[in-house]
Design an enzyme around this catalytic site. Sequence first.
Site, PDB file in Angstrom:
ATOM      1  CG  HIS A 155      26.122  15.735  -2.819  1.00  0.00           C
ATOM      2  ND1 HIS A 155      27.231  15.006  -2.457  1.00  0.00           N
ATOM      3  CD2 HIS A 155      26.349  17.017  -2.416  1.00  0.00           C
ATOM      4  CE1 HIS A 155      28.094  15.794  -1.838  1.00  0.00           C
ATOM      5  NE2 HIS A 155      27.587  17.015  -1.815  1.00  0.00           N
ATOM      6  CG  ASP A 195      28.891  20.223  -1.212  1.00  0.00           C
ATOM      7  OD1 ASP A 195      28.561  19.022  -1.324  1.00  0.00           O
ATOM      8  OD2 ASP A 195      29.969  20.682  -1.649  1.00  0.00           O
ATOM      9  CD  GLU A 219      14.915  44.319   1.328  1.00  0.00           C
ATOM     10  OE1 GLU A 219      15.527  45.221   0.741  1.00  0.00           O
ATOM     11  OE2 GLU A 219      13.887  44.502   1.992  1.00  0.00           O
ATOM     12  CB  CYS A 229       8.692  26.159 -14.272  1.00  0.00           C
ATOM     13  SG  CYS A 229       8.744  25.220 -12.722  1.00  0.00           S
TER      14      CYS A 229
END
Length: 342
Positions: free
Chosen positions: A18, A61, A102, A128
């Site tokens: 999307h 989604d 977990e 990152c």
Amino acid sequence: MLFTSVSVAGIAAVDAPHRVTSRELEERLSPLLKRLGLGSGAEGSGMIASISGVQARRFWDEGVMPSDAAAQAGERAIAASGIDRARIGAIVSTSVCRDFVEPSTASIVHRALGLSPRCRNFDLGNACLGFLDGMELIAAMIERGAIEYGLVVDGEGSRYAVERTIERLNATGDARAFGEEFATLTLGSGGAAMVLARKDLAPEGHTFRGGVSLAGTDWNHLCRGHADRMVTDAQKLLTAGLDLAMRTFDIARTELGWDPAVLDEVVIHQVSRQHTDKLAEKLGVDPAKIHSIFPEHGNVGPASVPMALAKAEELGRLRRGMRVALMGIGSGLNCSMAEIVW
């Protein structure tokens, strides 16, 4: 850490389906923007895009988990490598986003991919930089002979954080909160995976030389991420990150023999237009050597570097023998740089 016996046997990226434009987010932020006396421009030229260069980002989604995205990418990377998945000796999930506290996301991806019970599976987190660290860890296991093949995966989803941030800013946000949480609005979604192999088992692979890293943890307070938002001091983060990158590049000059002129393609963790442009300027890298994915995908966290690498390969930007630099700066702060000889 440098390696002599490790190759990249397969790389793959998966885009979330999307496409959500920055203009759409601004429309949803209209209560806050009106309260602050701010407007938004025409499609593709509004405030978010103007400041960050991010025109759009992708959402999964509803209900898609980080492990789903990581498994999709892992399946593609295994197919690209052509190896027997039963021989994969370790899988590392490097996602910032997690299915649960977990069990590990790696255990869920391990099951989804049908990997061997002898295949070690665990998560590795470093903001990152997770994927780059995962590459080095798997490569070290291959180099010392512990495994023949390893898989690094990452799946990121930004929908929840972006939508909760919009709700919060519209309800109670002020100019300060908008500035501190602006970076959340640039987050994207995606998945990436890489198969690493013992060099003699992947004759068509690409040599992974290894990399260097440097810590600047005095600045660990400049970016704090939560499940529902990310709070940053954007300007100080940019300044401190660029300084750390320059110092890391100096180490790479010595240990990897780097110079801007000898690097054929530069794949960076892409946060925004300003970050990408400033990093290229500071390091003396020709911007033409950087394939930008942030305008359409935003900041996809640790998936950003492997996604950009996979897309550069798809576009035919990479040719045999090219020296490909991988660079990332992550919250903490930490900086890593690595090289693949394509």
